[in-house]
Design an enzyme around this catalytic site. Sequence first.
Site, PDB file in Angstrom:
ATOM      1  N   GLY A  74      -6.047  13.396  -5.666  1.00  0.00           N
ATOM      2  CA  GLY A  74      -6.702  12.092  -5.832  1.00  0.00           C
ATOM      3  C   GLY A  74      -8.004  12.047  -5.056  1.00  0.00           C
TER       4      GLY A  74
ATOM      5  N   ARG B 189      -5.480  17.045 -10.669  1.00  0.00           N
ATOM      6  CA  ARG B 189      -4.204  17.380 -10.022  1.00  0.00           C
ATOM      7  C   ARG B 189      -3.605  18.644 -10.653  1.00  0.00           C
ATOM      8  NH1 ARG B 189      -2.995  13.259  -6.450  1.00  0.00           N
ATOM      9  NH2 ARG B 189      -3.326  11.118  -7.130  1.00  0.00           N
TER      10      ARG B 189
ATOM     11  N   ASP C 291      -1.740  17.461   0.517  1.00  0.00           N
ATOM     12  CA  ASP C 291      -0.643  18.421   0.681  1.00  0.00           C
ATOM     13  C   ASP C 291      -0.529  19.382  -0.501  1.00  0.00           C
ATOM     14  OD1 ASP C 291       0.076  16.262  -0.842  1.00  0.00           O
ATOM     15  OD2 ASP C 291       1.936  15.825   0.225  1.00  0.00           O
TER      16      ASP C 291
ATOM     17  N   THR D 156      -6.850  12.730   2.458  1.00  0.00           N
ATOM     18  CA  THR D 156      -6.033  11.742   1.732  1.00  0.00           C
ATOM     19  C   THR D 156      -6.154  10.378   2.404  1.00  0.00           C
ATOM     20  OG1 THR D 156      -3.836  10.990   1.086  1.00  0.00           O
ATOM     21  CG2 THR D 156      -3.897  12.457   2.958  1.00  0.00           C
ATOM     22  N   ILE D 157      -6.208   9.351   1.573  1.00  0.00           N
ATOM     23  CA  ILE D 157      -6.193   7.991   2.149  1.00  0.00           C
ATOM     24  C   ILE D 157      -4.818   7.727   2.768  1.00  0.00           C
ATOM     25  CG2 ILE D 157      -7.924   7.039   0.581  1.00  0.00           C
ATOM     26  CD1 ILE D 157      -5.527   5.625  -0.899  1.00  0.00           C
ATOM     27  N   ASP D 158      -3.785   8.489   2.342  1.00  0.00           N
ATOM     28  CA  ASP D 158      -2.410   8.213   2.806  1.00  0.00           C
ATOM     29  C   ASP D 158      -2.188   8.592   4.267  1.00  0.00           C
ATOM     30  OD1 ASP D 158      -2.060   7.591   0.135  1.00  0.00           O
ATOM     31  OD2 ASP D 158      -0.982   9.429  -0.361  1.00  0.00           O
TER      32      ASP D 158
ATOM     33  N   ASP E 101      -1.053  11.261   5.564  1.00  0.00           N
ATOM     34  CA  ASP E 101       0.315  11.745   5.756  1.00  0.00           C
ATOM     35  C   ASP E 101       0.423  13.270   5.879  1.00  0.00           C
ATOM     36  OD1 ASP E 101      -0.352  12.374   3.172  1.00  0.00           O
ATOM     37  OD2 ASP E 101       1.465  11.591   2.247  1.00  0.00           O
TER      38      ASP E 101
ATOM     39  N   ARG F 265       1.998 -20.638   0.406  1.00  0.00           N
ATOM     40  CA  ARG F 265       2.712 -19.599  -0.337  1.00  0.00           C
ATOM     41  C   ARG F 265       3.023 -18.378   0.526  1.00  0.00           C
ATOM     42  NH1 ARG F 265      -1.366 -19.642  -5.518  1.00  0.00           N
ATOM     43  NH2 ARG F 265      -0.192 -21.102  -6.801  1.00  0.00           N
TER      44      ARG F 265
ATOM     45  N   MET G 155      -1.079   1.355  -1.041  1.00  0.00           N
ATOM     46  CA  MET G 155      -0.743   2.741  -1.419  1.00  0.00           C
ATOM     47  C   MET G 155      -0.185   3.531  -0.232  1.00  0.00           C
ATOM     48  SD  MET G 155      -3.722   4.058  -3.945  1.00  0.00           S
ATOM     49  CE  MET G 155      -3.606   3.811  -5.718  1.00  0.00           C
TER      50      MET G 155
ATOM     51  N   ARG H  46       2.167   6.495  -0.918  1.00  0.00           N
ATOM     52  CA  ARG H  46       3.329   7.312  -1.302  1.00  0.00           C
ATOM     53  C   ARG H  46       4.496   7.086  -0.345  1.00  0.00           C
ATOM     54  NH1 ARG H  46       0.313  12.081  -4.053  1.00  0.00           N
ATOM     55  NH2 ARG H  46       0.555  11.295  -6.170  1.00  0.00           N
TER      56      ARG H  46
ATOM     57  N   GLU I  39       3.802   0.946  -0.967  1.00  0.00           N
ATOM     58  CA  GLU I  39       4.346   1.190  -2.318  1.00  0.00           C
ATOM     59  C   GLU I  39       5.657   1.975  -2.294  1.00  0.00           C
ATOM     60  OE1 GLU I  39       1.455   3.455  -4.571  1.00  0.00           O
ATOM     61  OE2 GLU I  39       1.527   5.148  -3.179  1.00  0.00           O
TER      62      GLU I  39
ATOM     63  N   ARG J  71       3.478 -15.025  -4.411  1.00  0.00           N
ATOM     64  CA  ARG J  71       2.621 -14.278  -5.332  1.00  0.00           C
ATOM     65  C   ARG J  71       2.496 -12.832  -4.847  1.00  0.00           C
ATOM     66  NH1 ARG J  71       3.066 -18.282  -7.915  1.00  0.00           N
ATOM     67  NH2 ARG J  71       1.449 -19.603  -8.837  1.00  0.00           N
TER      68      ARG J  71
ATOM     69  N   HIS K 252      -6.258   1.158  -6.784  1.00  0.00           N
ATOM     70  CA  HIS K 252      -7.287   2.178  -6.542  1.00  0.00           C
ATOM     71  C   HIS K 252      -8.524   1.650  -5.841  1.00  0.00           C
ATOM     72  CE1 HIS K 252      -4.592   4.147  -9.334  1.00  0.00           C
ATOM     73  NE2 HIS K 252      -5.074   5.283  -8.888  1.00  0.00           N
TER      74      HIS K 252
ATOM     75  N   GLN L 196      -8.476   0.719  -2.997  1.00  0.00           N
ATOM     76  CA  GLN L 196      -8.348   1.340  -1.666  1.00  0.00           C
ATOM     77  C   GLN L 196      -9.019   2.700  -1.583  1.00  0.00           C
ATOM     78  OE1 GLN L 196      -3.889   0.541  -0.324  1.00  0.00           O
ATOM     79  NE2 GLN L 196      -4.194   0.286  -2.500  1.00  0.00           N
ATOM     80  N   ARG L 197      -9.219   3.323  -2.739  1.00  0.00           N
ATOM     81  CA  ARG L 197      -9.741   4.693  -2.754  1.00  0.00           C
ATOM     82  C   ARG L 197     -11.194   4.780  -3.179  1.00  0.00           C
ATOM     83  NH1 ARG L 197      -5.397   8.060  -6.023  1.00  0.00           N
ATOM     84  NH2 ARG L 197      -7.187   8.571  -7.302  1.00  0.00           N
TER      85      ARG L 197
HETATM   86  O1  F6P Z   1      -2.259  10.200  -2.598  1.00  0.00           O
HETATM   87  C1  F6P Z   1      -3.219   9.224  -2.793  1.00  0.00           C
HETATM   88  C2  F6P Z   1      -2.747   8.149  -3.721  1.00  0.00           C
HETATM   89  O2  F6P Z   1      -3.750   7.182  -3.818  1.00  0.00           O
HETATM   90  C3  F6P Z   1      -1.385   7.513  -3.351  1.00  0.00           C
HETATM   91  O3  F6P Z   1      -1.501   6.594  -2.302  1.00  0.00           O
HETATM   92  C4  F6P Z   1      -0.985   6.931  -4.668  1.00  0.00           C
HETATM   93  O4  F6P Z   1       0.408   6.782  -4.773  1.00  0.00           O
HETATM   94  C5  F6P Z   1      -1.468   7.965  -5.643  1.00  0.00           C
HETATM   95  O5  F6P Z   1      -2.511   8.672  -5.015  1.00  0.00           O
HETATM   96  C6  F6P Z   1      -1.976   7.391  -6.943  1.00  0.00           C
HETATM   97  O6  F6P Z   1      -2.275   8.440  -7.788  1.00  0.00           O
HETATM   98  P1  F6P Z   1      -3.151   8.320  -9.108  1.00  0.00           P
HETATM   99  O7  F6P Z   1      -4.589   8.337  -8.704  1.00  0.00           O
HETATM  100  O8  F6P Z   1      -2.786   9.537  -9.878  1.00  0.00           O
HETATM  101  O9  F6P Z   1      -2.811   7.033  -9.774  1.00  0.00           O
END
Ligand code: F6P
Length: 353
Positions: free
Chosen positions: A11, A72, A101, A123-125, A127, A160, A167, A169, A220, A263, A269, A271-272
Amino acid sequence: MKKIAMLTGGGDCPGLNAVIRGVARKALVEGCEVFGFRNGWAGVLKGDYFPLTRERVSGILHLGGTILGTSRTNPTDEQLDTLVKHLKSMDLTALVAIGGDDTLSVASRLHKRGVPVIGVPKTIDNDIDGTDQTFGYDTAINIATEAIDRLHSTAESHSRVLVVELMGRQAGWIALGAGMAGGADMILLPEFPMSLAEICKIIKQRQAGGKNFSIVAVAEGFKLGGVEIMATKELDAFGHVRLGGIGEVLCREIEKTTGIESRGVVLGHIQRGGTPSAFDRVLGTRYGVKAVDLALKGEFGKMVALRGTEIVGIDIDSILTEVIDTKTGKPKLRVRNRCVPQELYDVAKVFFG
Ligand code: F6P
């Protein structure tokens, strides 16, 4: 002449262009020729690459995404032979693989086949094991924090519960970072299960204490009652499920149990995308320069990593673990995930309710 090539896989992530520029500029200064493969491993399979000149990497530092494109693509064992053949025929001094990874796991397979690779953790994650931080994470939590800031006023105006899904994973870093910075009233992470009853109790107590609204930041990968919510059951090339939907499920359940109008908001995305933070530009630049340092010293099979305030090189092998491939059912080596530690979660928990 020495030749350095690079690719971006997985990603996309804010700061990729800072790394590309860092690798290219340092390598050019050292008198190397520099090349970029298009679209991750797919580009290496096709032999699809182009020269990265000083001109080509100019003006990209502040741009989101990657000028190389990404995919990917997960090479099969036979495709790995093709990769090795293509890379060896180019007589590269080093291949810099910039990815998460999955990309780093492929890099390590190539290294074992004699390809001189260096990894850069992306990675934004946040991890990836072995580094204190990946580039992209800082930008992602800044974007998510701004979203949580904005949700406060609308949640309060309407009395509310607002559930914001983030995101990450199977790791809760983004929800943790943005939730803490944005002052969320509860943060739900995959690493730390919590029942619906506990979640609703905290929201009701908050209401009883005079707060008419609540903001819940949920990762998520959070499992409600042990169930992982998926956007689709289809697996990607690396055998990952696509997560998504826990925010909406949780929001419905909270409303049903507490009677408070709720709500769900999915940041997705956003976030990315877009421009990287100053921190990620600096981290990406330092990673890129260090990757070339390692390459020119012949320290292959290493990944650049942030340890405290230093950028170091660590063996990719030291962060590999054996897992069962969800697609083939066979064991394989992949990069270990770094989870949110208890002590950080304990700090976040002080502010629940
Ligand atoms: O690994 C980065 C990430 O943005 C995860 O946080 C998210 O679950 C996944 O990629 C989303 O993947 P895609 O861009 O394939 O929708």
